[in-house]
Design an enzyme around this catalytic site. Structure first.
Site, PDB file in Angstrom:
ATOM      1  N   LYS B  81      79.111  80.008  58.049  1.00  0.00           N
ATOM      2  CA  LYS B  81      78.981  81.049  57.032  1.00  0.00           C
ATOM      3  C   LYS B  81      78.301  82.258  57.665  1.00  0.00           C
ATOM      4  O   LYS B  81      77.408  82.109  58.499  1.00  0.00           O
ATOM      5  CB  LYS B  81      78.165  80.511  55.860  1.00  0.00           C
ATOM      6  CG  LYS B  81      78.123  81.427  54.643  1.00  0.00           C
ATOM      7  CD  LYS B  81      77.466  80.737  53.455  1.00  0.00           C
ATOM      8  CE  LYS B  81      77.425  81.629  52.226  1.00  0.00           C
ATOM      9  NZ  LYS B  81      76.855  80.932  51.048  1.00  0.00           N
ATOM     10  N   SER B 156      79.401  80.958  46.711  1.00  0.00           N
ATOM     11  CA  SER B 156      79.582  82.043  47.651  1.00  0.00           C
ATOM     12  C   SER B 156      80.093  81.601  49.020  1.00  0.00           C
ATOM     13  O   SER B 156      80.512  82.455  49.811  1.00  0.00           O
ATOM     14  CB  SER B 156      78.261  82.794  47.856  1.00  0.00           C
ATOM     15  OG  SER B 156      77.316  81.937  48.470  1.00  0.00           O
ATOM     16  N   SER B 180      76.579  77.253  45.654  1.00  0.00           N
ATOM     17  CA  SER B 180      77.457  77.991  46.567  1.00  0.00           C
ATOM     18  C   SER B 180      78.165  77.148  47.620  1.00  0.00           C
ATOM     19  O   SER B 180      79.068  77.652  48.285  1.00  0.00           O
ATOM     20  CB  SER B 180      76.677  79.096  47.278  1.00  0.00           C
ATOM     21  OG  SER B 180      76.524  80.198  46.436  1.00  0.00           O
TER      22      SER B 180
END
Lengths: 102, 476
Positions: B81, B156, B180
């Site tokens: 990420k 996310s 997320s």
């Protein structure tokens, strides 16, 4: 509930955010809706309840010691500065009068 | 073998590597090819580390040939990420304000993956500073759902999730502050694990809400999630909230005899898609057939947990993001004065959702409101933690859907922030209480994946993952 225009402008000032007219209007409405939702917490009886500190027990402090880094890492840190003078971070003057200001 | 190399699980790939039937360069090339074919449409990766990944893969193959394998992830391609730092690589947290910023040091999890031999294949798209439930809040465009390009990936950690679901990487790391990791995993039909708060170091993670953030794996199955967690866990002097609790060691069960599963009454009410309810109810039957005892339990404060989250998280966001003002990091927009430079840098650099949360947190922390919002929320947080602890004395894990809906259409919820926030109703409680939880695929509804959400006791990922794995095996 909706926040007043003055409320939103005050918050924006505190947070160093510049808002467009559209953003001010939608912030009044959106923040108001979210605050209404949050207001349900007022109904919860918290008499005698301690605020939670940290979900996990912190393991204490580490020693505050300077750790040397390679020259390449030092250069990496410096090259990330938006503006630099030699090895220093260059910023606008804190006490300077605005350029071209009144 | 019918599967292509990039479609393998970590454990399958490891068997091939160990048997000399495939090399890490083969695996990495297979992933790179998939990225070249699909990423233009899906937008899962913001950058592919083609050169360095192949270099790492080559070194991994050399180690293996010399009988010096580093760890179980040696040679396995993984995506990161874009809020987890890798030294010398760009890291933007999905924000314009950090465009061009280069990570100065490896995050602790990055160091651990490298020490284990993993091949880092790219940085994954995400909602700006991890604020969003659909990945539509990335400054670099939304991530698309791998089964339906008109739908969201969830967020996310949408990029990390889609990289795995679309076979562009074998596994990924994500971060989870309110759901997320788990919610995009549910939307895209893969496994997402949020470890216990304190299990994994966040040093080198670009913080969103430090008292809630936790790094965890996104993988194709539960066994892989366990493998990655074992590699990244552990106390770290660089993150003083990490715990010296006993390390997680997987302990699998075939049968679930004696395992008690609780269905929180409060979570099974209105507002859930029928298809989601049906799939998760079927999953409960599978768990019963494996010998688990399933009972209804009380878990008060389900709605209040979301309200607590939307006080504490913005407060921490407003503090954590104050450093992004154009002075030290990323983009500076020079104005006539210092104040104008702050204002313009933040105006051009930070997106609408980030600004909304900064304003909300600034409000809740401002004079006259601090007691009413922040302190009150911290007190209710204590009650929520106790409620989970009470529920988890009578049962071993709690079971709900991961999200009330399946993946929704792009643009469907961006107009109404509160509707988007309600996506997190089943996942935020776990962050507020600091517990571990996992989302496991449990079938499709109208062609879209549904996730089952299991919550365990603090630092008991072993039981949590054992239940998840037994379910997964029974379904296969």
């Amino acid at each position: 509930m909706s926040l007043s225009r003055e409320d939103v402008l005050h918050l924006a000032d505190l947070a160093r955010l510049q808002l467009s007219e559209d953003e001010i209007a939608s912030a009044q409405n959106d923040l108001g809706n979210i605050l209404n939702f949050i207001d349900q917490l007022k109904e919860v009886d918290t008499d005698g309840v301690e605020p939670m500190t940290m979900p996990a027990r912190a393991e204490g402090w580490r020693e505050d010691v300077a750790v040397p880094v390679d020259e390449s890492v030092r250069e990496l840190i410096l090259s990330n500065f938006p503006k630099r003078k030699g090895d220093l971070l260059a910023t606008p003057g804190v006490f300077e009068k605005p350029k071209g200001g009144k | 073998m019918s599967k292509r190399l990039n479609e393998l699980t970590i454990s399958e790939a490891r068997s091939l590597l160990d048997a000399g039937q495939a090399s890490s360069v083969d695996l990495t090339n297979a992933c790179l090819e998939e990225i070249r074919g699909k990423n233009g449409l899906l937008n899962a990766l913001l950058e592919t580390f083609e050169e360095s990944a192949l270099e790492e893969a080559k070194r991994s193959d050399e180690r293996r040939a010399a009988g010096a394998r580093l760890g179980v992830l040696d040679g396995i391609p993984m995506a990161m990420k874009d809020n987890i730092q890798i030294q010398g690589k760009h890291v933007s947290a999905g924000s314009k304000i950090l465009e061009g910023y280069v990570g100065v040091a490896d995050a602790t999890v990055t160091k651990k993956l490298k020490a284990n031999g993993a091949v880092l294949i790219g940085r994954a798209n995400m909602d700006e500073f991890a604020m969003g439930s659909s990945n539509e809040r990335s400054a670099y465009g939304p991530v698309k759902h791998p089964h339906d390009l008109e739908r969201v990936s969830g967020g996310s950690s949408g990029g990390s999730t889609v990289a795995v679901a679309a076979h562009m990487s074998l596994a990924s790391l994500g971060s989870d502050t309110g759901g997320s990791i788990r919610q995009p995993a549910a939307f895209c039909g893969i496994v997402g694990l949020k470890p216990t708060y304190g299990r994994v170091s966040r040093s080198g993670l670009l913080a969103m809400a430090s008292s809630l953030d936790q790094i965890g794996p996104l993988t194709k199955n539960v066994e892989d999630a366990a493998t990655v967690l074992e590699a990244i866990q552990g106390a770290d002097p660089m993150d003083q909230t990490t715990s010296s609790a006993k390390p997680f060691i997987p302990s699998w069960k075939e049968k679930l005899t004696g395992v008690r599963i609780g269905l929180p009454r409060e979570a099974w009410g209105e507002g859930m898609d029928q298809g989601v309810r049906d799939r998760v109810t079927e999953a409960v039957k599978v768990l019963e057939s494996l010998g688990a005892t399933v009972t209804e339990v009380d878990l008060p404060y389900v709605d209040e947990a979301l309200a607590v989250y939307y006080v504490l998280m913005p407060c921490e966001v407003s503090a954590n993001l104050s450093r992004f003002d154009g002075m030290r990091y990323g983009q500076r927009k020079e104005g006539l004065s210092l104040l104008e430079t702050y204002l313009q840098s933040r105006a051009e650099g930070l997106g609408p959702e980030v600004r909304r949360r900064i304003l909300l947190g600034t409000y809740a922390l401002s004079r006259g409101y601090y007691e009413a919002y922040y302190v009150k929320a911290k007190k209710v947080q204590t009650l929520i933690r106790r409620a989970y602890e009470a529920a988890l004395t009578n049962v071993d894990v709690l079971l709900t859907p991961t999200a009330p809906t399946t993946a929704f259409k792009l643009g469907e919820k961006t107009k109404d922030p509160l509707a988007m926030y309600l996506e997190d109703i089943f996942t935020v409680g776990v962050n507020v209480a600091g517990l571990p939880a996992i989302s496991v695929p449990c079938g499709n509804s109208d062609g879209l994946p549904v996730g089952m959400h299991l919550t365990g006791r603090a630092f008991d990922e072993a039981t949590l993952l054992a239940v998840a794995r037994a379910y997964e095996m029974a379904r296969e």
